[in-house]
Write an enzyme that holds these catalytic residues in place. Sequence first.
Site, PDB file in Angstrom:
ATOM      1  N   GLU A  28      -1.671  -2.441  -9.974  1.00  0.00           N
ATOM      2  CA  GLU A  28      -1.642  -3.583  -9.065  1.00  0.00           C
ATOM      3  C   GLU A  28      -0.527  -4.574  -9.394  1.00  0.00           C
ATOM      4  O   GLU A  28       0.220  -4.990  -8.516  1.00  0.00           O
ATOM      5  CB  GLU A  28      -3.003  -4.287  -9.049  1.00  0.00           C
ATOM      6  CG  GLU A  28      -4.131  -3.426  -8.483  1.00  0.00           C
ATOM      7  CD  GLU A  28      -3.895  -2.972  -7.046  1.00  0.00           C
ATOM      8  OE1 GLU A  28      -2.960  -3.473  -6.394  1.00  0.00           O
ATOM      9  OE2 GLU A  28      -4.655  -2.108  -6.586  1.00  0.00           O
ATOM     10  N   GLU A  52       0.829  -1.209   0.000  1.00  0.00           N
ATOM     11  CA  GLU A  52       0.000   0.000   0.000  1.00  0.00           C
ATOM     12  C   GLU A  52       0.866   1.262   0.000  1.00  0.00           C
ATOM     13  O   GLU A  52       0.518   2.250  -0.650  1.00  0.00           O
ATOM     14  CB  GLU A  52      -0.940   0.000   1.202  1.00  0.00           C
ATOM     15  CG  GLU A  52      -1.854  -1.212   1.298  1.00  0.00           C
ATOM     16  CD  GLU A  52      -2.612  -1.524   0.025  1.00  0.00           C
ATOM     17  OE1 GLU A  52      -2.961  -0.571  -0.720  1.00  0.00           O
ATOM     18  OE2 GLU A  52      -2.862  -2.712  -0.248  1.00  0.00           O
TER      19      GLU A  52
END
Length: 887
Positions: free
Chosen positions: A330, A308
């Site tokens: 991602e 993150e």
Amino acid sequence: MRADQDQPIRLVDYRPSDYVIDTIDLDIILHPTATRVTSRLSIRPNPKGRANAPLVLDGDGLVPVAVTLDDAALDLSTGFATADRLTIETPPQRPFVLIVETRLDPTANTKLMGLYRSGSAYCTQCEAEGFRRITYALDRPDVLSVFTTRIEAARAEASVLLGNGNLVRQGAVEAAEGEDRHFAVWHDPHPKPPYLFAVVGGNLGSIHDSFSTSEGRVVSLGIYVEPGKEPLAAYAMDALKRSMRWDETAFGRAYDLDVFNIVAVSDFNMGAMENKGLNVFNDKYILASPETATDADYAGIETVVAHEYFHNWTGNRITCRDWFQLCLKEGLTVFRDQEFSADQRSRAVKRIADVRTLRARQFPEDGGPLAHSVRPVVYREINNFYTATIYEKGAEIIRMLQLLIGSDAFATGMTLYFDQYDGTAATIEQFIGCFAETSGRDLTQFMRWYEQAGTPVVTATHGYDASAKTLTLDIAQRTPETPGQSEKSPLVMPLALGLVGAEGDAIPLDAVRSDDLTEAERAAGTIELTTAERRIVLHDVPGPVSPSWLRGFSAPVRLISSLTEQDRLTLLAHDSDGFNRWEAAQTLVSHYILDGLTSDEAPDEERLAALLSAFSAVLNGALVDPAFTAQVLNLPSEADLARDVGRDVDPDAIHRRREELRGDIGQTLRTPLLDLYDTLSKPVAYSPDASSAGRRALRNVVLGYLAAGDPMDGARLCAAQFDTADNMTDRMAALGIMTLIPGSKQDGLLARFYAMFERDALVVDKWLAVHAVSPDPTTLDRVRSLMRHPAFSLSNPNRVYSLIGSFASNPTQFNRADGRGYDLVAEVVLAVDAINPQVAARVLNAFRSWRMMESGRRDRAEAALRWIAARNTLSADVRDIVDRSLA
């Protein structure tokens, strides 16, 4: 841009937004059932959009209260603002301001998208399309705005008020007599799409630290948790600081705000979310202590915190133009977090773990009805595309790119990407174009990895001519047909190759002569396969060799080779590549187990003896690298074996055959196993570091074999380890192994475990999962009973994943021959769909490999899916998955 069940979204239909929102100023007054949100949108026509187009803002279940355009109130009775859309047919063709007030009920928001309550705290989740559940907006990733957010609440209800960016102002609010209210204003100077917006309010405990960046910025760090759990966030804080430093040294990326906050909540659909400057986490990826968290939990915290944080540049500073480009943030960020963890721990062990995950989650996806390309071309519900294909396969593509063009060109290409596209919403083509520029290579064919679904199959054969001293290598590739893609083109793939002599001597590629290899291939030890077939003849090879194909798992393919069992034994004993040593062991075991499934004869004693001898040799060197040894000794899972079978799978037969081998290993190697177990059982202070975790992992693998070889003594060892364990890793391992021993006192141990930890929800999740993964035939009835347990709730994602998700991953019990396992999961999917469609859809993914089963199970799985599909009240999430599963 919102997906609709009847109107799929297609990549070819992308067009820029007709309007731009330069700034979004929000005033959010928190209330449990009547939160008021006032948004001030500074809008202007987009020069790249259609002229004089209507302004259509996205909504989802909103209650509009008031709308003004340039200070002129608009009449809501005309119907221009509905629950799901706000439309202004003739907006000004100049900059203008739209102010909208909406009312929300966070307590009733069980979907956990938009603004909702987690316990007594307020929390948001806006990816992918949750911001439209807070206020009307152009809720798409290519509309970037500067956000300023004022949050107000009663201090007694929410003493902490957090938002994106930097805190610029806070204070008391004049309110009715006796009411203590306060506010905080947060400003994020970096333009971002709505999906990165976040607010949190609540009575939270916290820990704080600081970090000095390479650019001289002092960043205030905070992690906010439920009061009383502050000490459990210490490891996450340490992981955060290590991540920040690593990103500076490995990628040259320094943090860009004065504040970085993390909030851990107990109700969250995903693992975590990278909202700019305010990451919101499922608390399972923040909270840890030796007594409550396993080594896997610690490793997960380290990985997810890093992931993150790394999104700050690969996802936030550069976001994706549309949701079809999801892998751009991602897959790239997974690659980055994998590299971080490899540097923090053992690179070989990390690579093995990542490939295990890829094969367990992504390969079945590629091989089933839910297969899709890494960059999809169509979707109905974007929430269903947060998949292993996007994440794990997306990361493998980046890894191949680095191998193909070299580390230097890759690093230069990353820097070019950051410099050229900072502050924009980018595409895969733009990303790959940076590496084409820095490497000077044409990467057109490489783009096929993003366009074609399916796991490529590489066939590699070898033959040695002793008289000519030549080794002939024949390589071929094919990608199976997948839904919507019957024709596949050859891919470019790097196949790292080593040659290992019979005595373990390594023969480098650049030490042999060949007209079929380029100098770059010889130097790198990597063959590039770009055509359907390729033949390579190597001269001056001194003797027979065992080719070590696909070293480091250099491409995400399924390899079928001509390696013999003796070749694999040689590689297991001598290969310098750790991954391929592990792969050799896995393949030897897989072939032994699966060959026994198709034969009624007694097991091949000679093959078994060779396998046991190889394992004995591994045990002799176990303490050199315990973590690696644990991986080598771990047999392929039943799901791995089922995947190797491919069709007409009988999970019960696989389970029996695998357990027989575990028993043979435990009985035959009992003395060295006991010696190793005793050596590893010497008391040492607990530490979550990689070396200590590796010793515990090996000890518990050994315990499993001892229990399989002698169940009665194994039960004694498990009970003793459970009683004396000073950490959750050893206690959980003992508990899990005990549940595999028929007739053991597992019920008593399970009851004691629950009594010890019933107040800790994350540990209760482990307790639920232990029940659900047991191969015992009573497991289904146990799961049904636990669904009525006070600790279980269908409205909490962690509880559902722990009990039902774990059961759905249980090879024998989910795939029961009577179909009752399918029926149970189908019932839960329908029940959860009415509460939280995203969670229901994720559970439904358990059916992704139903067509692999033998005919009886296949029929029962299909019946369960059709039972779900017959419901006319399904959410878009579940409808999408069930329709694709049955297509």
